[in-house]
Design an enzyme around this catalytic site. Structure first.
Site, short mmCIF file in Angstrom:
data_model
loop_
_atom_site.label_atom_id
_atom_site.label_comp_id
_atom_site.label_asym_id
_atom_site.label_seq_id
_atom_site.Cartn_x
_atom_site.Cartn_y
_atom_site.Cartn_z
N LYS A 15 15.10 -15.26 35.31
CA LYS A 15 15.80 -14.47 36.33
C LYS A 15 16.63 -13.36 35.74
O LYS A 15 17.63 -12.93 36.32
CB LYS A 15 16.67 -15.36 37.22
CG LYS A 15 15.93 -16.50 37.88
CD LYS A 15 14.64 -16.05 38.56
CE LYS A 15 14.87 -15.08 39.68
NZ LYS A 15 13.61 -14.56 40.30
N GLY B 279 14.96 -10.48 34.70
CA GLY B 279 14.18 -9.26 34.92
C GLY B 279 12.96 -9.18 34.02
O GLY B 279 12.48 -8.07 33.74
N THR B 280 12.45 -10.32 33.58
CA THR B 280 11.30 -10.31 32.66
C THR B 280 10.05 -9.72 33.30
O THR B 280 9.30 -9.00 32.63
CB THR B 280 10.99 -11.74 32.16
OG1 THR B 280 10.75 -12.60 33.28
CG2 THR B 280 12.14 -12.29 31.34
N TYR C 294 13.91 0.15 42.21
CA TYR C 294 12.92 1.09 41.69
C TYR C 294 11.51 0.50 41.70
O TYR C 294 11.31 -0.69 41.42
CB TYR C 294 13.28 1.50 40.27
CG TYR C 294 14.31 2.61 40.21
CD1 TYR C 294 13.91 3.95 40.18
CD2 TYR C 294 15.67 2.31 40.19
CE1 TYR C 294 14.86 4.96 40.13
CE2 TYR C 294 16.62 3.32 40.13
CZ TYR C 294 16.20 4.64 40.10
OH TYR C 294 17.12 5.65 40.06
N ARG D 52 15.59 -10.52 46.08
CA ARG D 52 16.08 -11.25 47.25
C ARG D 52 17.60 -11.31 47.26
O ARG D 52 18.24 -11.37 46.21
CB ARG D 52 15.52 -12.67 47.25
CG ARG D 52 14.06 -12.76 47.66
CD ARG D 52 13.55 -14.16 47.41
NE ARG D 52 12.21 -14.34 47.95
CZ ARG D 52 11.38 -15.31 47.58
NH1 ARG D 52 11.77 -16.18 46.65
NH2 ARG D 52 10.18 -15.42 48.12
N ALA D 53 18.17 -11.32 48.46
CA ALA D 53 19.62 -11.40 48.59
C ALA D 53 20.12 -12.77 48.14
O ALA D 53 19.51 -13.79 48.45
CB ALA D 53 20.02 -11.14 50.04
#
EC number: 2.8.2.-
Length: 315
Positions: A72, A74-75, A263, A280-281
């Protein structure tokens, strides 16, 4: 004559000198060493090693670069962005070779079979976020390739905890299974539950120490996951330089999607965004509980900054 007899007796009773290497080898070996030796045995004989070569000249090969984590952090975004470069060939799914015993016992031939076909000038990359926090992985990667270049993407530890929970929560929701609130994981007996796995995964300095036992810091490039989300191009430029790639990725390859709030990528006129599961929020968390989480990570973060000689804009 007496001297001769005394010398003979001493010669007989004198213990034999055993080379130190043999003495070391006579010791019981660890399970990790035994598995590694067996793995190398499987691939050492040419007859046992099958080269998967395509008719166009490409072939499957061991990765020269691995995205080792963090979960979690950003991989997936990093891999997708890096794949914009023509000299990168990326494995599509997480391989879990070094951290799952069932996979590791299959040997390097199995590992190679999971890789994409690539040309000689390309760098093969695989990503498995669980590698970073698995104690046995650094040594296994080192035994395979001591000159491996590693990519580690990190984000604010507190945000990573919330994102970790969010992923598991939605996985349960999709299966129509109930899942406890995040407070039930974060709080235990009125205090912050430091045994919560998501919190342990965010103690970066502990896991980084394990990797630095085998790889020098100049072999591990740390990507700022928070900056990658806000402004991806400068971070990808740094990755290109670390991997010694020619500068091929441009700012025009990224565009901000207002609907999704992050992005997306543009490649040869084709536009694509990350999966809907990304971005996701996070669940709402009481401010006081968040402050406890930030306070808990203050010292571990400080230790990490000292370890890598770099600071990050975290709480």
């Amino acid at each position: 004559m007496a001297a001769f007899l005394l010398g003979a007796v001493l010669l007989i009773v004198q213990p034999q000198i055993v080379p130190s290497r043999l003495a070391i080898n006579s010791k019981a070996e660890t399970t990790s060493q035994s598995v590694q030796r067996e793995l190398l045995k499987k691939t050492s004989q040419k007859n046992d090693f099958k080269e998967n070569i395509h008719s166009n000249g490409s072939r499957q090969q061991l990765p020269q670069t691995i995205i080792i984590g963090v979960r979690k952090g950003g991989t997936r975004a990093l891999l997708e962005m890096l794949s914009l470069h023509p000299d990168i060939a990326a494995a599509e799914s997480e391989v879990h070779f070094f951290d799952w015993e069932d996979h590791y016992r299959n040997g390097l031939q199995w590992y190679i079979n999971q890789m994409p076909f690539s040309y000689p000038h390309q760098i093969t990359v695989e990503k498995t976020p669980a590698y970073f926090t698995s104690p046995k992985v650094p040594e296994r990667v080192y035994n395979m390739n001591q000159s491996m270049r590693l990519l580690l993407i990190l984000r604010d530890p507190s945000e990573r905890v919330l994102s970790d929970y969010t992923q598991v929560f939605y996985n349960h929701m999709q299966k129509h299974k109930p899942y406890p609130s995040i407070e039930q994981f974060l709080v235990k007996d009125g205090e912050l539950n430091v045994d919560y796995k998501a919190i342990n995964r965010s103690l970066y300095y502990i896991h980084m120490q394990n990797w630095l036992k085998y790889f020098p810091l100049d072999r591990i490039h740390i990507v700022d996951g928070d900056k990658l989300i806000k402004d991806p191009f400068p971070e990808i430029e740094k990755v290109e330089r670390f991997l010694k790639l020619s500068p091929q990725i441009n700012a025009s390859n990224f565009y901000f999607n207002k609907t999704k709030g992050f992005y997306c990528l543009r490649d040869s006129g084709r536009e694509r965004c990350l999966h809907e599961s990304k971005g996701r929020a996070h669940p709402h968390v009481d401010t006081r509980l968040l402050e406890k989480l930030h306070e808990y990570f203050h010292e571990p973060n400080k230790k990490f900054f000292e370890l890598v000689g770099r600071t990050f804009d975290w709480h």
